[in-house]
Design a protein around this motif. Structure first.
Motif, PDB file in Angstrom:
ATOM      1  N   LYS B   1      16.876 -38.606 -76.568  1.00 34.96           N
ATOM      2  CA  LYS B   1      16.244 -37.297 -76.218  1.00 34.96           C
ATOM      3  C   LYS B   1      14.912 -38.065 -75.161  1.00 34.96           C
ATOM      4  N   ASN B   2      14.055 -37.193 -74.185  1.00 35.51           N
ATOM      5  CA  ASN B   2      13.213 -37.368 -73.154  1.00 35.51           C
ATOM      6  C   ASN B   2      12.010 -37.177 -73.843  1.00 35.51           C
ATOM      7  N   GLU B   3      10.787 -37.061 -73.976  1.00 39.28           N
ATOM      8  CA  GLU B   3       9.706 -36.846 -74.959  1.00 39.28           C
ATOM      9  C   GLU B   3       9.132 -35.631 -74.009  1.00 39.28           C
ATOM     10  N   VAL B   4       9.520 -35.773 -72.998  1.00 37.03           N
ATOM     11  CA  VAL B   4       9.003 -34.317 -71.962  1.00 37.03           C
ATOM     12  C   VAL B   4      11.305 -33.921 -71.085  1.00 37.03           C
ATOM     13  N   GLU B   5      10.963 -32.273 -71.674  1.00 44.14           N
ATOM     14  CA  GLU B   5      12.189 -32.286 -70.604  1.00 44.14           C
ATOM     15  C   GLU B   5      11.547 -31.135 -69.642  1.00 44.14           C
ATOM     16  N   GLN B   6      12.214 -31.124 -68.540  1.00 45.74           N
ATOM     17  CA  GLN B   6      11.990 -30.324 -67.699  1.00 45.74           C
ATOM     18  C   GLN B   6      12.989 -28.876 -67.585  1.00 45.74           C
ATOM     19  N   SER B   7      12.912 -27.848 -67.416  1.00 47.75           N
ATOM     20  CA  SER B   7      14.087 -27.229 -66.416  1.00 47.75           C
ATOM     21  C   SER B   7      14.126 -26.087 -65.912  1.00 47.75           C
ATOM     22  N   PRO B   8      14.752 -25.558 -64.668  1.00 51.40           N
ATOM     23  CA  PRO B   8      15.386 -26.439 -64.139  1.00 51.40           C
ATOM     24  C   PRO B   8      15.506 -27.696 -63.409  1.00 51.40           C
ATOM     25  N   GLN B   9      16.497 -28.772 -63.646  1.00 54.41           N
ATOM     26  CA  GLN B   9      16.576 -29.987 -63.017  1.00 54.41           C
ATOM     27  C   GLN B   9      15.635 -29.554 -60.921  1.00 54.41           C
ATOM     28  N   ASN B  10      16.857 -28.759 -60.853  1.00 49.13           N
ATOM     29  CA  ASN B  10      17.090 -28.041 -58.974  1.00 49.13           C
ATOM     30  C   ASN B  10      16.694 -26.553 -59.448  1.00 49.13           C
ATOM     31  N   LEU B  11      16.026 -26.215 -58.253  1.00 44.52           N
ATOM     32  CA  LEU B  11      16.208 -24.732 -57.938  1.00 44.52           C
ATOM     33  C   LEU B  11      15.836 -24.121 -56.715  1.00 44.52           C
ATOM     34  N   THR B  12      17.068 -23.441 -56.807  1.00 48.73           N
ATOM     35  CA  THR B  12      16.993 -23.037 -54.535  1.00 48.73           C
ATOM     36  C   THR B  12      16.831 -21.723 -55.130  1.00 48.73           C
ATOM     37  N   ALA B  13      15.915 -21.102 -54.021  1.00 50.24           N
ATOM     38  CA  ALA B  13      15.646 -19.648 -54.007  1.00 50.24           C
ATOM     39  C   ALA B  13      14.975 -18.936 -52.399  1.00 50.24           C
ATOM     40  N   GLN B  14      15.375 -18.050 -52.973  1.00 52.86           N
ATOM     41  CA  GLN B  14      14.113 -17.129 -51.945  1.00 52.86           C
ATOM     42  C   GLN B  14      13.709 -16.643 -50.641  1.00 52.86           C
ATOM     43  N   VAL B  97       3.240 -38.931 -70.140  1.00 56.50           N
ATOM     44  CA  VAL B  97       4.820 -39.434 -70.384  1.00 56.50           C
ATOM     45  C   VAL B  97       4.968 -38.278 -69.516  1.00 56.50           C
ATOM     46  N   PHE B  98       5.715 -38.066 -68.424  1.00 54.58           N
ATOM     47  CA  PHE B  98       6.494 -37.728 -67.655  1.00 54.58           C
ATOM     48  C   PHE B  98       7.425 -36.951 -67.505  1.00 54.58           C
ATOM     49  N   GLY B  99       8.199 -35.764 -67.223  1.00 54.51           N
ATOM     50  CA  GLY B  99       9.049 -35.052 -67.083  1.00 54.51           C
ATOM     51  C   GLY B  99       9.758 -35.777 -66.194  1.00 54.51           C
ATOM     52  N   GLN B 100      10.963 -35.645 -65.906  1.00 56.34           N
ATOM     53  CA  GLN B 100      11.500 -35.894 -64.638  1.00 56.34           C
ATOM     54  C   GLN B 100      11.534 -35.388 -63.358  1.00 56.34           C
ATOM     55  N   GLY B 101      10.913 -33.805 -63.602  1.00 51.95           N
ATOM     56  CA  GLY B 101      10.823 -32.981 -62.266  1.00 51.95           C
ATOM     57  C   GLY B 101      12.049 -32.145 -62.091  1.00 51.95           C
TER      58      GLY B 101
END
Lengths: 113, 108
Positions: B1-14, B97-101
């Protein structure tokens, strides 16, 4: 201020060749860093320096060397380039300990073929 | 498990929507950073937090040290906000320590 300047922006190397990625900052920052960013992965620390004449290894130092002869410059040397070193390289700096953010260079995209 | 977790991985909005990007971490930290990576690849530091909340223009960043969680909010989103947003935590003096973005796309 120019901030953090990286050169070159792009480079293609053949396996076994060597090169130096240049990084210079004009903000009189003590701390400087080299990171690599692989596709879909977070940045990884290669080497860092807390001041002129002082360098230390990060998470992924193998295949790289650095020097810090001045406060301004922090070059990254690749010896005997390998395809695994294909990546985007970022140099960064920050002023000192405490609540200060990082300033990043624009990156160097390196391909080893 | 990554030490830094981001969510969501992808986000599309208006355009105009309120955006929230989350970051959870599992280690003790001295600070948390939010970074923005433009489509051209450059990285800009947005915030550094060690507690509470910071605001800059339409961007707001919060951190809850007890819950090891941070959020980045964008109000009145605009297509120029389209970028990858990266959470990074500082362990000790020098290690980030970076999240995956999170890749954010704002459609007009």
């Amino acid at each position: 201020n120019a901030g953090v300047t990286q050169t070159p922006k792009f480079r293609i190397l053949k396996i076994g060749q060597s090169m130096t990625l240049q990084c210079a900052q004009d903000m009189n920052h003590n701390y400087m860093y080299w990171y690599r960013q692989d596709p879909g992965m977070g940045l990884k620390l290669i080497y860092y320096s807390v001041g002129a004449g002082i360098t230390d290894k990060g998470e992924v130092p193998n295949g790289y060397n650095v020097s810090r002869s001045t406060t301004e410059d922090f070059p990254l040397r690749l010896e005997l380039a390998a395809p695994s070193q294909t990546s985007v390289y970022f140099c960064a700096s920050r002023a000192q300990e405490g609540p200060y953010g990082y300033t990043f260079g624009s990156g160097t995209r390196l391909t080893v073929v | 498990k990554n030490e830094v977790e981001q969510s969501p991985q992808n986000l599309t909005a208006q355009e105009g929507e309120f955006i929230t990007i989350n970051c959870s971490y599992s280690v003790g930290i001295s600070a948390l950073h939010w970074l923005q990576q433009h489509p051209g690849g450059g990285i800009v530091s947005l915030f550094m937090l060690s507690s509470g909340k910071k605001k800059h223009g339409r961007l707001i960043a919060t951190i809850n040290i007890q819950e090891k969680h941070s959020s980045l909010h964008i109000t009145a989103s605009h297509p120029r906000d389209s970028a990858v947003y990266i959470c990074a935590v500082r362990k000790g003096a020098q290690k980030l320590v970076f999240g995956q973005g999170t890749r954010l796309t704002i459609n007009p």
